[in-house]
Motif scaffolding. Structure first.
Motif, mmCIF file in Angstrom:
data_model
loop_
_atom_site.group_PDB
_atom_site.id
_atom_site.type_symbol
_atom_site.label_atom_id
_atom_site.label_comp_id
_atom_site.label_asym_id
_atom_site.label_seq_id
_atom_site.Cartn_x
_atom_site.Cartn_y
_atom_site.Cartn_z
ATOM 1 N N ASN A 296 0.804 -1.235 0.000
ATOM 2 C CA ASN A 296 0.000 0.000 0.000
ATOM 3 C C ASN A 296 0.834 1.281 0.000
ATOM 4 O OD1 ASN A 296 -2.553 -1.408 0.173
ATOM 5 N ND2 ASN A 296 -2.013 -1.855 2.304
ATOM 6 N N THR A 297 1.815 1.338 -0.896
ATOM 7 C CA THR A 297 2.576 2.572 -1.101
ATOM 8 C C THR A 297 2.270 3.080 -2.505
ATOM 9 O OG1 THR A 297 4.495 1.406 -1.988
ATOM 10 C CG2 THR A 297 4.398 1.743 0.414
ATOM 11 N N ASP A 298 2.653 4.329 -2.762
ATOM 12 C CA ASP A 298 2.428 4.874 -4.108
ATOM 13 C C ASP A 298 3.177 4.052 -5.154
ATOM 14 O OD1 ASP A 298 0.871 6.852 -3.037
ATOM 15 O OD2 ASP A 298 2.475 8.358 -2.954
ATOM 16 N N GLU A 299 4.389 3.633 -4.793
ATOM 17 C CA GLU A 299 5.187 2.849 -5.742
ATOM 18 C C GLU A 299 4.529 1.488 -6.017
ATOM 19 O OE1 GLU A 299 6.301 4.287 -3.041
ATOM 20 O OE2 GLU A 299 7.655 5.852 -3.788
ATOM 21 N N SER A 300 3.995 0.853 -4.969
ATOM 22 C CA SER A 300 3.374 -0.466 -5.165
ATOM 23 C C SER A 300 2.126 -0.359 -6.029
ATOM 24 C CB SER A 300 3.042 -1.104 -3.815
ATOM 25 O OG SER A 300 2.017 -0.389 -3.153
ATOM 26 N N SER A 340 -5.705 -0.729 -1.329
ATOM 27 C CA SER A 340 -5.229 0.639 -1.547
ATOM 28 C C SER A 340 -6.348 1.651 -1.285
ATOM 29 C CB SER A 340 -4.713 0.783 -2.989
ATOM 30 O OG SER A 340 -4.398 2.128 -3.275
ATOM 31 N N ASP A 354 -1.714 5.677 11.139
ATOM 32 C CA ASP A 354 -0.482 4.884 11.168
ATOM 33 C C ASP A 354 0.183 4.867 12.535
ATOM 34 O OD1 ASP A 354 -0.621 4.085 8.487
ATOM 35 O OD2 ASP A 354 0.255 5.971 7.811
#
Length: 435
Positions: A296-300, A340, A354
């Motif tokens: 769940n990151t922008d890159e993923s 996401s 978080d």
């Protein structure tokens, strides 16, 4: 003593027929008079001939038989039969003949048992020798079966040796078959380990065959080929199959490697088997998409979008689409994008999400998922009643796609609920409620 009628071997008295006693046996009633004493005597004298015939028949059988000793029991039974036989005649002479026959048979049996003892000892010596050998299993198994048949066909020995011989025979057989079983179990295990090693080498080449790091992979495959030669022998049938598979994966790499060495651009290099290549690429896409779950990151997410785009290019030809892999890729893609979306929503609603304890994070995600699943199921129910009405405010609404996404969310919900149970230290309970 007054008799109605008397002969050499019997007499009639008071309407009954008697056989005179002989040897140590007393007089014995054998019948009665139906007509006249003379007729009765004549009848039983003629019956005596039946006894004579039985003795003569036995003598003939013994004379013609190869295994004469086997007739001893028949002789003993015939003697008992004669002692109770109703007839008039010279029974002592018949019994004498049987006595002489019995002496003859017993002497022969004694000689045979000595001979049988020698034969069985020879069989045992050979059997015990074979039982200790650890080679020539097929030939020795056939010899064992032959020895067993010879043992069975060989007659009995003296009782004082019987138990010892049978015990040794049984022990030798058990030893042979136990050793044979252990040998082949060990051999099967060794072959299994070799086959597993061959399969491992095949799989390693298979995993490398579509790599674009050509020089490094070429060196590694040459090392694998050298390792292949060191594994050792397995059955011919298995070796043929394994070698064909090994050749195939090697050929698939070196087909591409040859193009690379000839200067063909990497993007234009063609696989040896396009159908298999596409299926392998589909499996690789599935594995890579699965690795993105929970990140769940922008890159993923960008990578997931790229994989989805490449998947569509790869599967343009429906004939090359693996249905099982396609379903797997669809579901895992849905999972990545649903997660996401979930994380974007909860982080927007809870800016400090978080930094919250895991228990609180799980409760927030569970609460949100339950609500979205409820809304989705409501929309699906409305679409089943009036699809056009739903599409009026959701033009791209597809009930089947939505049902698949609900299923993915339900899987996520169950996983989060189970994780919360673990965090709270609660035992699994179908009726467990968090809110």
């Amino acid at each position: 003593m007054k008799y109605d009628l008397e002969t050499t071997y019997g007499y009639v008295k008071d309407g009954k027929v008697y056989l005179k006693g002989y040897l140590d046996y007393p007089d014995r009633e054998i019948g009665f008079v139906k007509e006249t004493p003379e007729a009765a005597i004549e009848y039983f004298e003629k019956r005596y001939q039946l006894a004579v015939n039985k003795v003569e028949e036995l003598k003939k059988q013994i004379e013609e038989a190869e295994n004469k000793g086997s007739y001893l029991m028949k002789l003993l039974h015939l003697r008992e039969y004669l002692l109770k036989f109703n007839g008039l005649g010279d029974f002592p002479s018949l019994l004498k003949q049987l006595d002489e026959l019995e002496i003859y048979l017993r002497e022969m049996i004694a000689q045979n048992r000595i001979k049988n003892l020698e034969i069985k000892r020879e069989i045992l010596k050979e059997l015990e020798d074979i039982a200790q050998q650890q080679t020539n299993w097929k030939a020795n198994s056939e010899r064992i079966q032959d020895l067993k048949m010879r043992w069975i066909r060989t007659g009995p020995v003296d009782e004082i040796y019987e138990e010892e011989l049978e015990e040794r025979f049984t022990t030798a057989l058990k030893t042979f078959f136990a050793n044979r079983k252990e040998f082949f179990q060990t051999k099967r295990q060794e072959e299994k380990e070799k086959v597993d090693r061959y399969r491992q080498l095949i799989q390693e080449v298979n995993d490398l065959k579509y790599s674009n790091d050509f020089e490094a992979v070429a060196e590694r495959i040459k090392e694998i080929q050298a390792q292949w030669k060191e594994v050792g022998k397995v059955s011919h049938k298995r070796m043929v199959k394994l070698w064909k598979r090994f050749q195939k994966v090697n050929n698939e790499f070196f087909h591409r490697y040859k193009q690379y060495k000839e200067g063909v651009p990497v993007e234009n290099i063609q696989p040896l088997n396009m159908d298999e290549y596409i299926r392998v690429r589909q499996a690789e896409f599935c594995k890579e998409m699965e690795a993105l779950v929970g990140i769940n990151t922008d890159e993923s997410i960008q990578r997931a979008k790229f994989l989805l785009s490449e998947w569509k290019k790869l599967t343009q030809d429906p004939r090359l689409l693996d249905k099982a892999l396609a379903r797997r890729f669809r579901l895992i893609s849905d999972r990545v994008f649903e997660e996401s979306y979930l994380m974007r929503v909860v982080r927007r609603k809870y800016p400090d999400f978080d930094f919250k304890p895991e228990e609180d994070q799980l409760k927030i995600k569970i609460s949100f998922l339950r609500e979205t699943i409820r809304r989705d199921e409501q929309e699906i129910a409305e679409a089943e009643r009036d699809l056009e009405k739903v599409r009026a405010y959701k033009p791209n609404f597809n009930p089947r796609t939505q049902q698949r996404k609900v299923m993915v969310k339900q899987v996520m919900l169950r996983e989060f609920e189970e994780r919360l149970r673990v965090v709270l230290g609660e035992e699994e309970n179908d009726n467990f409620k968090f809110f």
